[in-house]
Motif scaffolding. Structure first.
Motif, PDB file in Angstrom:
ATOM      1  N   LEU B 116       0.834  -1.205   0.000  1.00 31.58           N
ATOM      2  CA  LEU B 116       0.000   0.000   0.000  1.00 31.58           C
ATOM      3  C   LEU B 116       0.871   1.258   0.000  1.00 31.58           C
ATOM      4  N   GLU B 120       1.042   4.208  -2.754  1.00 27.08           N
ATOM      5  CA  GLU B 120       0.912   5.628  -2.402  1.00 27.08           C
ATOM      6  C   GLU B 120       2.102   6.443  -2.911  1.00 27.08           C
ATOM      7  N   THR B 132      -3.194  -9.121  -0.867  1.00 28.84           N
ATOM      8  CA  THR B 132      -3.319  -7.677  -0.670  1.00 28.84           C
ATOM      9  C   THR B 132      -4.575  -7.149  -1.355  1.00 28.84           C
ATOM     10  N   MET B 140      -6.382  -0.268  -2.090  1.00 31.44           N
ATOM     11  CA  MET B 140      -5.287  -0.312  -3.059  1.00 31.44           C
ATOM     12  C   MET B 140      -5.642   0.451  -4.328  1.00 31.44           C
ATOM     13  N   LEU B 370      -7.452   0.785   6.721  1.00 30.95           N
ATOM     14  CA  LEU B 370      -6.568  -0.309   7.069  1.00 30.95           C
ATOM     15  C   LEU B 370      -7.022  -0.958   8.374  1.00 30.95           C
TER      16      LEU B 370
END
Lengths: 401, 401
Positions: B116, B120, B132, B140, B370
């Motif tokens: 992640l 970013e 993920t 994501m 998250l």
């Protein structure tokens, strides 16, 4: 002109009729010209249904039959389209200003000049007449480069390749692979093929097509002509164009990239798919075809072509390698030989023997003018005709023994 | 930073090792960071061979083992890379400025936060860690939209879809079709699957992979997770993502367009292909893989998946439809259940029974942070563990009868 203003060369043939069905399905296609050969009855019906501005047919006789038919169908002569005939008529249909896309779907050499003129006029070409590229690919491609005309193949294999290549660079292509159904003699012995009847040869396993192309499928010459066609459409030499036999005709063709990845296009076997693709490209639009159901089909098989039983394929590669006018000569020879087989004058394997002799004897000239191409075509036809006769004489002599 | 400056998260695993082989083959790939778990020996060898600026491993203990190994291999401490550890270490490897592409190839949830952070930071992600996306696809994809990071899937199926879609518009896609080998129990009865041994379950017919993913392939949960992954990667709902069983694993996946055309990607089964594709995209470069030889393979078969014998696939669709934290909960449950099967604590079909109970009981929350995702993961793990215990108690009670 939008690509959906179309002229159809060969409107009463199989591709032509399917093009009209696609036009009807899409709704926003404007049929500006219909050109046919001698089928005045069907052409008249098409004119009444699609109201083109121009109609073309073979000759003056056909023009008068067409007018009679139109009257019989209740059309008043004020509503008649402009009616023309001959090669001139085809050229007019192929180049009229209102037309954005020319569907080139005549059979044989007749579509050649009109298609070239359409390319020169910068039209989009939905190309179903493979003879034009086989005979004079060099001229066609040069003309397209000059005018910016797009050539969109309607042959299912080449259309598949066009689709596989949408997101790829030609510099990253290792080879292209044309699939072949293998025809009705795929599992037959050499002896069985030697004695094949016309009826057996016309019994194609997956596609329903005209007689000439069905015989070409039975001898694999169709695939050979497609190899030559692919050479011109995609700019690859013969050693980067392969053929694989795939009896189910579900995978229509494949591209192998330099990283080994293979992109394949699959679908149901219906030529309306490729026709619609050519008319709407780069858009894809829904159509009325059933979806491909791989789980029902269950099994796809692949095998290498057998050049011993099907020598025509190797002969086509030889013609491509010779280059220049050799493919035009092969195409002419094959037309004559297939006609002779259809007329019961020679056996099926004799087609390849005649084509092979002709290609090996041909001394190619550069195919950079229409005159040279047409001269090679004429010369090959008369030589092939002589070979047909010689073969008959020999066969008759053998029969007398 | 060019996409060929790479950080590998999970360098000592199967994808990690293959990535290094690809890097060596390509020649111009610069390995800037290597992150591994506990395999200090292999990581040390990789450091000596590829000279990354940064190395990361699980914990302080592993760091000291790594330093010892490096010395043993003759590296002077002046040549050591910077060595870090823990999640912080992974994040550092995933976000360092020199890095253009992060190969996200850790197993399970550990790669989640670092991946992640890499998204970013706008890195290209070569994504092999499907958990993920399954756990937190929403986060994501939103992060990638914000930073412009490209996510290139390394899973062979999704990589295939990416290739099929190169020349297509998502608005013209009717559905995507993931192929599944069907695993070792494809032709087995329900009863045989009920009594499957660990050895039978680990015997995957076409791909050589880690234990967890091999069991997931045997239960079709792997395909279920891939459906969820595909949802996030390609933005399609579950009803436009289909699965077809294709035991030869030659067709890696397919896209069906609105006009019924199906574009398929095929290739040999070697994950180096997809890894190289992700590193070099949009370029395709030669690799050392053997070409696909369809004539030798001869036969490709297809069948619909049997949701009765393989209920995990249907459970994954249910989790995707519930949305929010449901896929994260399913992923956690499945990890616990597979671990329990590998440890001999439960039978193979018990995995799907536990996953099914858990997904049906799960009350999804939105997966937009998250914290929520990780909370759902924790909660599902403890519930799944309880279900494993309950199943053992029941099985023991039955055995006593």
């Amino acid at each position: 002109m939008t690509s959906r203003n179309i002229s159809i060369l060969g409107s009463t043939g199989s591709i032509g009729c399917n093009t009209l069905k696609v036009a009807k399905h899409l709704g926003d296609v404007n049929v500006v010209a219909l050109a046919a050969g001698n089928n005045a009855e069907l052409l008249a019906k098409q004119i009444v249904e699609y109201s083109p501005k121009l109609a073309a047919c073979a000759d003056e006789d056909c023009v008068s039959r067409l007018e009679t038919e139109l009257e019989r169908l209740g059309a008043s002569s004020a509503d008649f389209p402009e009616i023309v005939c001959g090669e001139e008529g085809l050229v007019k249909a192929a180049t009229m200003e209102e037309c954005g896309t020319v569907v080139s779907a005549t059979v044989g050499a007749i579509g050649f000049v009109p298609t070239l003129r359409a390319i020169e006029a910068g039209k989009r070409i939905a190309l179903a007449n493979k003879e034009t590229l086989v005979m004079a690919g060099e001229l066609m491609i040069a003309a397209a480069a000059g005018s910016g005309a797009e050539i969109l193949p309607v042959d299912s294999e080449h259309n598949a390749l066009h689709q596989c290549l949408r997101g790829e660079k030609m510099s990253e292509v290792r080879r292209i692979v044309l699939t072949a159904s293998g025809g009705p003699f795929r599992t037959k012995t050499k002896e069985q093929i030697e004695n094949a009847t016309l009826e057996e040869a016309l019994d194609h396993p997956t596609w329903d097509m005209g007689d000439k192309i069905t015989i070409d499928s039975a001898t694999l010459m169709n695939k050979g002509l497609e190899v030559i066609e692919a050479h011109w459409l995609f700019g690859l030499d013969g050693d980067r164009i392969d053929v694989i036999v795939h009896p189910q005709s579900v995978v229509h063709s494949m591209v192998e990239l330099v990283d080994g990845s293979v992109i394949a296009q699959m679908g149901v076997t219906d030529m309306k798919h490729a026709i619609q693709y050519a008319l709407t490209y780069p858009e894809r639009l829904p159509n009325a075809l059933p979806p491909l159901d791989l789980a029902s089909i269950s099994e796809l098989t692949f095998e290498d072509p057998d050049l011993d039983r099907f020598p025509n394929l190797a002969i086509a590669y030889r013609a491509l390698e010779k280059g220049g006018t050799a493919p035009a000569a092969l195409n002419a020879s094959n037309e004559v030989a297939v006609r002779a087989f259809l007329d019961g004058r020679i056996s099926l394997p004799e087609i390849a023997r005649i084509n092979g002799k002709l290609v090996d004897a041909h001394e190619p000239e550069s195919a950079d003018s229409l005159e040279k191409v047409l001269a090679a075509d004429r010369e090959a036809r008369s030589l092939a005709e002589a070979l047909v006769e010689a073969s008959r004489t020999t066969a008759a002599a053998i029969n007398r023994v």
